[in-house]
Design a protein around this motif. Structure first.
Motif, mmCIF file in Angstrom:
data_model
loop_
_atom_site.group_PDB
_atom_site.id
_atom_site.type_symbol
_atom_site.label_atom_id
_atom_site.label_comp_id
_atom_site.label_asym_id
_atom_site.label_seq_id
_atom_site.Cartn_x
_atom_site.Cartn_y
_atom_site.Cartn_z
ATOM 1 N N ALA B 72 0.308 -1.415 0.238
ATOM 2 C CA ALA B 72 0.293 0.042 -0.009
ATOM 3 C C ALA B 72 1.148 1.473 -0.544
ATOM 4 C CB ALA B 72 -0.693 0.349 1.127
ATOM 5 N N PHE B 73 1.926 1.075 1.075
ATOM 6 C CA PHE B 73 2.359 2.410 0.437
ATOM 7 C C PHE B 73 3.085 2.944 -0.564
ATOM 8 C CE2 PHE B 73 6.285 -0.721 0.654
ATOM 9 C CZ PHE B 73 7.077 0.380 -0.295
ATOM 10 N N ARG B 74 3.041 2.167 -1.688
ATOM 11 C CA ARG B 74 3.763 2.421 -2.859
ATOM 12 C C ARG B 74 2.784 3.567 -3.330
ATOM 13 N NH1 ARG B 74 5.813 -2.872 -4.070
ATOM 14 N NH2 ARG B 74 8.285 -2.429 -4.479
ATOM 15 N N ASP B 75 1.148 3.063 -3.171
ATOM 16 C CA ASP B 75 0.179 4.279 -3.842
ATOM 17 C C ASP B 75 0.261 5.486 -2.768
ATOM 18 O OD1 ASP B 75 0.057 2.099 -4.981
ATOM 19 O OD2 ASP B 75 -2.010 1.433 -4.386
ATOM 20 N N ARG B 76 0.806 5.546 -1.996
ATOM 21 C CA ARG B 76 1.194 6.513 -1.081
ATOM 22 C C ARG B 76 1.519 7.876 -1.352
ATOM 23 N NH1 ARG B 76 -0.090 4.098 4.717
ATOM 24 N NH2 ARG B 76 0.255 6.406 5.002
ATOM 25 N N ILE B 77 2.399 7.552 -2.240
ATOM 26 C CA ILE B 77 3.550 8.224 -2.705
ATOM 27 C C ILE B 77 3.456 9.020 -3.876
ATOM 28 C CG2 ILE B 77 5.974 8.497 -3.062
ATOM 29 C CD1 ILE B 77 6.641 6.247 -0.686
ATOM 30 N N GLY B 78 3.918 10.039 -4.781
ATOM 31 C CA GLY B 78 3.822 10.289 -5.800
ATOM 32 C C GLY B 78 5.353 10.531 -5.826
ATOM 33 N N TYR B 79 6.196 10.169 -6.674
ATOM 34 C CA TYR B 79 7.562 10.006 -6.736
ATOM 35 C C TYR B 79 7.850 10.385 -8.637
ATOM 36 C CZ TYR B 79 12.390 8.057 -6.759
ATOM 37 O OH TYR B 79 13.800 8.219 -7.198
ATOM 38 N N LEU B 99 -0.112 5.656 -15.528
ATOM 39 C CA LEU B 99 0.917 5.954 -14.112
ATOM 40 C C LEU B 99 -0.323 5.915 -13.344
ATOM 41 C CD1 LEU B 99 3.135 8.557 -15.650
ATOM 42 C CD2 LEU B 99 3.895 6.900 -14.980
ATOM 43 N N ALA B 100 -1.225 7.097 -13.345
ATOM 44 C CA ALA B 100 -2.280 5.966 -12.690
ATOM 45 C C ALA B 100 -2.583 5.537 -11.920
ATOM 46 C CB ALA B 100 -3.709 7.003 -12.807
ATOM 47 N N ILE B 102 -1.057 2.137 -12.580
ATOM 48 C CA ILE B 102 -0.493 0.971 -12.156
ATOM 49 C C ILE B 102 -0.100 1.769 -10.017
ATOM 50 C CG2 ILE B 102 1.528 0.341 -13.747
ATOM 51 C CD1 ILE B 102 2.721 2.666 -13.209
ATOM 52 N N LYS B 103 -0.261 2.951 -10.102
ATOM 53 C CA LYS B 103 -0.772 3.586 -8.508
ATOM 54 C C LYS B 103 -1.400 3.306 -8.112
ATOM 55 C CE LYS B 103 3.208 6.050 -7.510
ATOM 56 N NZ LYS B 103 4.046 5.515 -6.526
ATOM 57 N N GLY B 104 -2.540 2.157 -8.779
ATOM 58 C CA GLY B 104 -4.359 2.066 -8.247
ATOM 59 C C GLY B 104 -5.021 2.291 -8.598
ATOM 60 N N CYS B 105 -5.246 2.790 -9.631
ATOM 61 C CA CYS B 105 -6.357 3.876 -9.057
ATOM 62 C C CYS B 105 -6.979 3.726 -11.039
ATOM 63 C CB CYS B 105 -6.311 5.735 -10.296
ATOM 64 S SG CYS B 105 -5.836 6.673 -8.819
ATOM 65 N N ARG B 106 -8.459 3.700 -10.744
ATOM 66 C CA ARG B 106 -8.976 3.066 -12.289
ATOM 67 C C ARG B 106 -9.633 4.540 -13.307
ATOM 68 N NH1 ARG B 106 -13.962 1.680 -10.192
ATOM 69 N NH2 ARG B 106 -15.203 2.558 -11.908
ATOM 70 N N PRO B 107 -8.681 3.587 -14.581
ATOM 71 C CA PRO B 107 -9.175 4.816 -15.528
ATOM 72 C C PRO B 107 -10.327 5.487 -15.549
ATOM 73 C CG PRO B 107 -7.924 2.392 -16.255
ATOM 74 C CD PRO B 107 -8.360 2.201 -14.827
ATOM 75 N N ALA B 108 -11.128 4.359 -15.469
ATOM 76 C CA ALA B 108 -12.913 5.111 -15.940
ATOM 77 C C ALA B 108 -12.029 7.317 -14.656
ATOM 78 C CB ALA B 108 -13.171 4.868 -15.637
ATOM 79 N N ASP B 109 -11.848 6.763 -13.711
ATOM 80 C CA ASP B 109 -12.174 7.514 -12.044
ATOM 81 C C ASP B 109 -10.642 8.732 -12.458
ATOM 82 O OD1 ASP B 109 -13.758 6.100 -11.570
ATOM 83 O OD2 ASP B 109 -12.499 5.262 -10.331
ATOM 84 N N THR B 110 -9.607 8.400 -13.268
ATOM 85 C CA THR B 110 -8.653 9.143 -13.228
ATOM 86 C C THR B 110 -8.707 10.292 -14.469
ATOM 87 O OG1 THR B 110 -7.514 6.880 -12.678
ATOM 88 C CG2 THR B 110 -5.957 9.097 -13.325
ATOM 89 N N ARG B 111 -9.825 9.768 -15.725
ATOM 90 C CA ARG B 111 -9.563 10.751 -16.711
ATOM 91 C C ARG B 111 -10.182 12.124 -16.538
ATOM 92 N NH1 ARG B 111 -9.437 8.182 -22.034
ATOM 93 N NH2 ARG B 111 -10.028 5.489 -21.314
ATOM 94 N N VAL B 142 4.902 16.956 -17.700
ATOM 95 C CA VAL B 142 3.586 15.720 -17.749
ATOM 96 C C VAL B 142 3.798 14.451 -16.722
ATOM 97 C CG1 VAL B 142 2.557 13.668 -19.308
ATOM 98 C CG2 VAL B 142 3.266 16.079 -20.557
ATOM 99 N N GLN B 143 5.343 14.177 -16.548
ATOM 100 C CA GLN B 143 5.650 13.339 -15.950
ATOM 101 C C GLN B 143 5.124 14.187 -15.046
ATOM 102 O OE1 GLN B 143 9.795 12.302 -15.960
ATOM 103 N NE2 GLN B 143 9.165 10.106 -14.764
ATOM 104 N N LEU B 144 5.272 15.212 -13.797
ATOM 105 C CA LEU B 144 5.328 15.706 -13.026
ATOM 106 C C LEU B 144 3.654 15.473 -12.604
ATOM 107 C CD1 LEU B 144 5.710 17.243 -10.524
ATOM 108 C CD2 LEU B 144 5.616 19.574 -11.483
ATOM 109 N N VAL B 145 2.361 16.146 -14.003
ATOM 110 C CA VAL B 145 1.557 15.567 -13.755
ATOM 111 C C VAL B 145 1.061 14.145 -12.795
ATOM 112 C CG1 VAL B 145 -0.726 15.483 -14.731
ATOM 113 C CG2 VAL B 145 0.807 17.304 -14.982
ATOM 114 N N GLY B 146 1.553 12.967 -13.836
ATOM 115 C CA GLY B 146 1.744 11.800 -13.606
ATOM 116 C C GLY B 146 2.636 11.525 -12.206
#
Lengths: 447, 308
Positions: B72-79, B99-100, B102-111, B142-146
């Motif tokens: 879980a800790f991986r998903d709590r960090i934006g690196y 990128l979202a 692989i951090k555990g976010c569903r694409p539908a929720d991320t758009r 873009v990477q910062l957005v990610g």
């Protein structure tokens, strides 16, 4: 699990959408077919007509050369079934010669001196009306002297097929003449000289018989290639992808988001899905083409299922997956420890040669599928999947052989995967010098 | 505010090199913490241990809020790593959704979030461009957005401004300020002291794998006393070096930074200046982080390098 799926999905979509993939998938079967058909076509048509002068010193062979392009009498007797099988196997004894246009010269006592004007015509320009491609000399002593030699003059000494055919025509006729001279009736000479065909019968463990086993070698090579080539191609692809991620510096983001195991399995499965897609397309195309071929074969009385048992397709799928996973793990390690594609290729070269062993030894394995070395190979790690698959194709190995082979392969893959994941974790972030073997061992311990 | 993360005595050795040698610090929720140090000081290795890329040889990383689950800790960090890179063949939107994901976010929720962030970074028109078609600055954005898409609790930025032009440097600085206002926690690694000084609430100075200094920016600067002068002038400032009160003078064209001896009076120097040239600016200040940094680690390293 979702993360692994995300990696897999990206890997798959990126690969499948590439133009190169689409072109390769759709075009390769045609290229392969072209490669198989073209040489035949070239031999049949491309070489055109050969004009040959036959100088007959015996003066008795005119009838033999009257219809040089007709099938030989004995071969006309082949039934349709054999004909079809020979056509499928491509191993017809009746090779495709170039058409011959014979200029028969009855020249009793012909010597090389008499041949001279004809030999000169060989050197004429190609479009000269009396240009000759070859001169075939039958010495006057051909009927009496067993040491006598037939001579074929031409610009190229390599036109073996024409030469062979001329010799056969002359010899068959000469043999007939010799036999008649010794009191055999000319009408029965051909029958007496007829060769007999041999047919291979494969006995299965249950006592069933099937014929047409000679074909299995071809089938083994084709299926073996279908099994192993994608593993190498997509192994390379995986390796390239990993190196690319390293050079593009994407990898740090990836492994801060997913575990090495998730990353590795996502990648491997994604690429596997790509490979299966491609093979699926190919098999479909093959099935369509094969459907036509099978229809032709069936009308000719050939039962294709006797060459390939249905279980073979199950084996193919199982061993394809096993071979694929084994090779891909090795390639993934290469990708993880190397910093450029070139370096990775060099790293892989000796390993690849080693992994190709069953492929290199295909011939002896197919010919002795139950010999101890073949059995050992089929159960060895790495070599197992392809060797075992080839064995199931050409013989009927005991079920426990197959099961042991599968289990050993699974164990090998698990071990490789474990090692790869470890090396991945350390190796994928180490830019710069490629690690030595002892360093790799340490990576495996510390990671 | 409570602490969100604690780094407790972590160590990491690569072969002979002790990259991180017993580092401990905490990151307070809702602040910007600057992780400072020279190149090779151990900043990136420390960060890689926090993000789970490396396992520490010793010590541990503790999350002080929520669970300590391994995955879980991986998903709590934006690196945002220092070595930046993206899949060059992918489209901006596709890549961000990946990128979202692989951090555990569903694409539908991320758009929606993708659109929001692209808007905020003025990248909306680049939505369907391939990464390889972007300028370097845009690719970094873009990477910062990610890094931010999955709403991380802790944002870790490793040298976020390296390779950016001045406009983008300001853009990043403002963005970090906004993020902090929104209550985000940021760990910022940099060797650009001036930027850290402008942005960070707290700093941790690492040198040769050890923490040599930590505290809020004000505390750190205060502890070095208000004995620095910033002077802008018209004329010749060479004489400033010879003043008895001055411990160290750095003169660059028409501006000077003077470090004074203990107990020296800035007033005396102002008088001396007025008589010599036209003073445009005269400021008594605490030393900049740059000076502190150099005072703390520079001299030592310099002499070490000379000895070598």
């Amino acid at each position: 699990m979702n993360k692994m799926f995300a990696i897999m999905k990206r890997e798959y979509l990126q690969a499948v959408r590439k133009k190169a993939f689409i072109i390769m998938t759709l075009l390769l079967p045609f290229l392969m077919a072209g490669m198989m058909v073209l040489p035949g076509l070239m031999m049949a048509k491309g070489m055109g007509t050969k004009r040959i002068a036959v100088l007959d010193g015996t003066g008795k062979l005119e009838s033999a050369f009257a219809r040089p392009n007709a099938p030989e009498e004995g071969e006309e007797k082949l039934d349709a079934k054999k004909e079809a099988r020979k056509a499928i196997s491509g191993r017809s004894r009746r090779t495709l010669p170039s058409q011959m246009q014979i200029e028969y010269v009855n020249q009793p006592g012909a010597t090389e001196a008499a041949a001279k004007p004809y030999l000169e015509r060989i050197s004429r320009k190609d479009d000269a009306p009396d240009k000759l491609d070859g001169v075939f000399v039958v010495p006057p002593v051909a009927l009496t002297d067993p040491e006598a030699k037939l001579t074929y003059f031409s610009r190229s000494a390599t036109d073996v097929m024409t030469q062979e055919r001329l010799a056969r025509l002359a010899n068959k006729s000469l043999q007939g003449l010799r036999l008649s001279a010794n009191g055999i009736r000319p009408e029965v000479v051909d029958d007496l000289l007829q060769d007999l065909d041999i047919e291979a019968v494969q006995l299965s463990r249950s006592g069933g018989r099937k014929t047409g086993g000679e074909l299995n070698f071809i089938v083994a090579v084709i299926f073996g290639a279908l099994l192993v080539l994608p593993s190498f191609v997509y192994g390379q692809e995986t390796m390239r992808g990993i190196v690319q991620e390293k050079t593009d510096r994407v990898v740090e983001v990836l492994i801060s988001s997913v575990s090495p195991v998730q990353l590795l399995s996502g990648k491997i499965l994604g690429v596997a899905a790509v490979g299966l897609t491609q093979i699926g397309v190919w098999i479909t195309m093959l099935a369509i083409a094969g459907g036509y071929g099978a229809a032709v074969a069936t009308t000719a009385g050939v039962n294709l299922s006797q060459f390939v048992r249905p279980i073979v397709f199950v084996y193919f799928f199982v061993f394809f997956i096993l071979a694929y996973l084994t090779y891909v793990c090795v390639y993934a390690i290469a990708g993880a420890v190397c910093n450029s594609e070139k370096e990775a290729q060099q790293f892989m070269m000796p390993i690849m040669l080693f992994m190709m062993m069953p492929w290199i030894l295909m011939m002896p394995i197919v010919m002795n599928p139950d010999a101890p070395f073949a059995v050992a190979f089929s159960m060895a790690p790495v070599f197992g999947p392809i060797t075992m698959f080839v064995r199931t194709l050409v013989t009927d190995p005991p079920v426990w052989h197959v099961i042991v082979s599968i289990l050993i392969s699974i164990a090998t893959i698990a071990a490789f995967f474990w090692v790869t994941a470890k090396i991945f974790r350390v190796g994928i972030l180490s830019y710069g010098k490629r690690p030595t073997i002892p360093e790799l061992m340490r990576w495996i311990r510390v990671a | 505010m409570a602490d969100i993360l604690a780094v407790r005595d972590v160590r990491k050795v690569f072969g002979e090199v002790r990259a991180v040698d017993g580092v401990s610090f905490t990151v307070r929720s809702g602040t910007i913490t600057g992780l400072l140090g020279r190149n090779g000081a151990g900043k990136t290795t420390t960060i890689r241990m926090i993000t789970g890329i490396f396992m520490p040889d010793a010590g541990r990383i503790e999350w002080l809020q929520g669970g300590n689950g391994a995955s879980a800790f991986r998903d709590r960090i934006g690196y945002l790593p220092e070595e930046r890179g993206l899949y060059k063949q992918m489209k901006v939107v596709e890549l961000l959704l990946f990128l979202a994901e692989i951090k555990g976010c569903r694409p539908a929720d991320t758009r929606k979030k993708v659109d929001y962030w692209l808007e905020r970074f003025e990248l909306s028109d680049k939505r369907d461009a391939k990464i390889e078609e972007l300028s370097k600055g845009n690719a970094q954005k873009v990477q910062l957005v990610g890094t931010l898409l999955h709403d991380p609790e802790l944002i870790i930025l490793d040298e976020p401004q390296s390779g950016l032009d001045p406009v983008n440097i300001v853009l990043i600085r403002n963005l970090l300020g906004d993020l902090r206002k929104e209550g985000k926690t940021i760990l910022l690694s940099t060797h650009m002291m001036a930027e850290a000084e402008k942005m960070a609430d707290e700093i941790i100075l690492i040198h040769r794998g050890k923490v040599v200094l930590e505290g809020t920016v004000d505390e750190v600067r205060g502890s070095f006393g208000r004995n620095t002068l910033h002077i802008d002038f018209d004329g010749d400032g060479a004489f400033l070096c010879d003043l008895p009160q001055v411990r160290k003078a750095t003169i660059l064209g028409s501006s000077a930074e003077l470090a004074l001896h203990e107990g020296a009076d800035a007033q005396d120097i102002l008088q001396a200046c007025v008589s010599k040239f036209r003073v445009r600016k005269f400021e008594v200040a605490a030393p900049s982080l740059e000076e502190i940094f150099i005072a703390k680690v520079g001299a030592e390293t310099l002499s070490a390098e000379v000895a070598r």
